[in-house]
Design a protein around this motif. Structure first.
Motif, short mmCIF file in Angstrom:
data_model
loop_
_atom_site.label_atom_id
_atom_site.label_comp_id
_atom_site.label_asym_id
_atom_site.label_seq_id
_atom_site.Cartn_x
_atom_site.Cartn_y
_atom_site.Cartn_z
N ALA A 1 12.41 -13.31 6.84
CA ALA A 1 11.16 -12.57 6.69
C ALA A 1 11.33 -11.42 5.70
O ALA A 1 10.45 -11.17 4.86
N ARG A 2 12.44 -10.73 5.80
CA ARG A 2 12.66 -9.59 4.90
C ARG A 2 12.80 -10.07 3.46
O ARG A 2 12.27 -9.41 2.53
N TRP A 3 13.47 -11.19 3.24
CA TRP A 3 13.64 -11.69 1.88
C TRP A 3 12.29 -12.08 1.29
O TRP A 3 12.00 -11.80 0.12
N LYS A 4 11.44 -12.73 2.07
CA LYS A 4 10.13 -13.14 1.57
C LYS A 4 9.27 -11.93 1.24
O LYS A 4 8.55 -11.92 0.23
N ALA A 5 9.34 -10.90 2.10
CA ALA A 5 8.58 -9.68 1.82
C ALA A 5 9.11 -9.02 0.54
O ALA A 5 8.34 -8.62 -0.33
N TRP A 6 10.43 -8.92 0.44
CA TRP A 6 11.05 -8.30 -0.74
C TRP A 6 10.66 -9.04 -2.02
O TRP A 6 10.36 -8.41 -3.04
N LYS A 7 10.61 -10.35 -1.96
CA LYS A 7 10.23 -11.13 -3.14
C LYS A 7 8.82 -10.81 -3.57
O LYS A 7 8.50 -10.82 -4.77
N ALA A 8 7.94 -10.49 -2.60
CA ALA A 8 6.53 -10.22 -2.92
C ALA A 8 6.36 -8.88 -3.61
O ALA A 8 5.50 -8.75 -4.50
N TRP A 9 7.16 -7.86 -3.21
CA TRP A 9 6.90 -6.51 -3.76
C TRP A 9 8.11 -5.87 -4.43
O TRP A 9 8.10 -4.67 -4.70
N ARG A 10 9.13 -6.64 -4.77
CA ARG A 10 10.33 -6.04 -5.37
C ARG A 10 10.02 -5.31 -6.67
O ARG A 10 10.62 -4.26 -6.96
N GLY A 11 9.07 -5.85 -7.46
CA GLY A 11 8.72 -5.18 -8.70
C GLY A 11 8.05 -3.84 -8.46
O GLY A 11 8.23 -2.89 -9.23
N LYS A 12 7.30 -3.73 -7.37
CA LYS A 12 6.61 -2.48 -7.04
C LYS A 12 7.61 -1.41 -6.62
O LYS A 12 7.36 -0.21 -6.80
N VAL A 13 8.72 -1.82 -6.03
CA VAL A 13 9.77 -0.85 -5.69
C VAL A 13 10.31 -0.20 -6.96
O VAL A 13 10.46 1.03 -7.04
N LYS A 14 10.58 -1.01 -7.96
CA LYS A 14 11.10 -0.48 -9.23
C LYS A 14 10.05 0.36 -9.95
O LYS A 14 10.38 1.37 -10.58
N ASP A 15 8.78 -0.05 -9.83
CA ASP A 15 7.72 0.75 -10.45
C ASP A 15 7.61 2.12 -9.80
O ASP A 15 7.41 3.13 -10.48
N ALA A 16 7.73 2.15 -8.48
CA ALA A 16 7.64 3.43 -7.76
C ALA A 16 8.82 4.33 -8.13
O ALA A 16 8.66 5.54 -8.33
N LEU A 17 10.01 3.73 -8.24
CA LEU A 17 11.19 4.52 -8.60
C LEU A 17 11.07 5.03 -10.04
O LEU A 17 11.49 6.15 -10.35
N PHE A 18 10.48 4.23 -10.90
CA PHE A 18 10.25 4.67 -12.29
C PHE A 18 9.27 5.84 -12.33
O PHE A 18 9.45 6.78 -13.12
N ALA A 19 8.24 5.79 -11.49
CA ALA A 19 7.27 6.89 -11.46
C ALA A 19 7.94 8.21 -11.08
O ALA A 19 7.55 9.27 -11.58
N ALA B 1 0.83 -1.20 0.00
CA ALA B 1 0.00 0.00 0.00
C ALA B 1 0.87 1.26 0.00
O ALA B 1 0.57 2.24 -0.70
N ILE B 2 1.94 1.24 0.76
CA ILE B 2 2.85 2.39 0.80
C ILE B 2 3.53 2.58 -0.55
O ILE B 2 3.65 3.71 -1.05
N LEU B 3 3.96 1.49 -1.15
CA LEU B 3 4.57 1.58 -2.47
C LEU B 3 3.58 2.12 -3.49
O LEU B 3 3.94 2.89 -4.39
N GLY B 4 2.32 1.72 -3.36
CA GLY B 4 1.29 2.25 -4.25
C GLY B 4 1.10 3.75 -4.08
O GLY B 4 0.92 4.48 -5.06
N LEU B 5 1.13 4.21 -2.83
CA LEU B 5 1.02 5.65 -2.57
C LEU B 5 2.20 6.40 -3.17
O LEU B 5 2.03 7.46 -3.79
N ILE B 6 3.40 5.85 -3.00
CA ILE B 6 4.60 6.50 -3.54
C ILE B 6 4.49 6.62 -5.05
O ILE B 6 4.77 7.68 -5.63
#
Length: 266
Positions: A226-244, A184-189
């Motif tokens: 735990a951090r790796w599993k979370a990162w695997k779930a939303w790593r693409g959204k991090v790049k999408d947010a940075l692209f935006a 949700a935070i990544l979506g806001l960003i």
């Protein structure tokens, strides 16, 4: 040909014919599968109905009906049905009862539904209430509810000055129950192209691994798992947010940092 050789030759031909006649017949060709019938037509998915901007009278009538429904609502289904009364509309008067539901209700499902409806209310009236709920310690105990509130904030007049309220939520915990909040935070960003989030995005861009496993302050293995599993779930959204924010696609943190050094974002 001598008689004996001729008779022997005829006998061999006869025996060969008899042997062939006793062999199993050639298998019949497999029946062809009938042509598949046309699959039943699927019902078209109805798009969500637009939210109506209610006038004062419509809002008050809906709230009265909602309040009456809640008096006898002794189950999650009944409470959900009561919220359905408020779902079609948006009005400043709906903000208070929805916020009360989020604060007082025990069911996480109902809290999330109320937060979702809060996000469709007029931004000028809902924004401050959403932030107040984000700060509420009882609400903050439930990351899935916080996730819906962050989505609501993104839809209700988010301002860069409010980033400090959201920033600290992302890296507070990487447990599985926080993944929806991260997303949700990544979506806001991404939606608001929040430049203040660049450092957070860079810290969470690459695969998370400890810099020094023997360091005294290195978190335990459970944290990294735990951090790796979370990162695997939303790593693409991090790049999408940075692209935006930058208009550029990056594969690694170092690649992004190198570009940002030459092209600082102001």
């Amino acid at each position: 040909m001598p008689r004996r050789r001729y008779d022997a030759h005829v006998m061999l031909v006869v025996l060969a014919s008899l042997l062939l006649s006793f062999q199993d017949p050639a298998p019949a060709p497999a029946p062809q599968d009938p042509k598949p019938a046309n699959p039943p037509a699927q019902a078209p998915v109805e798009p969500p109905k637009p939210v109506a901007l209610w006038n004062d009278a419509e809002a008050k009538a809906a709230i009265d009906s909602y309040t009456r429904s809640l008096k006898d609502a002794d189950s999650m289904a009944a409470k959900s049905k009561a919220l359905d009364i408020l779902a079609p509309g948006a009005h400043k008067l709906l903000v208070k009862p929805l916020a009360q539901m989020i604060e007082s209700e025990k069911s996480i499902v109902i809290k999330k539904r109320a937060a979702e409806l809060l996000g469709q209310q007029p931004a000028a009236d809902a924004n401050a209430t959403i932030l107040k709920l984000v700060r509420n310690s009882r609400v903050a105990q439930h990351p899935p509810v916080l996730a819906e509130l962050v989505k609501a904030l993104a839809n209700c007049g988010y301002k860069p000055a409010q980033w400090k309220e959201i920033n600290e939520l992302f890296e507070r915990d990487y447990g599985a129950e926080f993944v929806a909040l991260h997303e949700a935070i990544l979506g806001l960003i991404e939606k608001h192209k929040e430049k203040q989030a660049i450092d957070l995005l860079l810290r969470n861009m690459d695969e998370p691994v400890p810099e020094n496993v023997d360091a005294a302050d290195n978190p335990p293995a459970e944290y990294w798992e735990a951090r790796w599993k979370a990162w695997k779930a939303w790593r693409g959204k991090v790049k999408d947010a940075l692209f935006a924010i930058t208009g550029q696609r990056f594969s690694t943190r170092n690649e992004a940092k190198a570009w940002l050094r030459k092209n600082p974002i102001k």
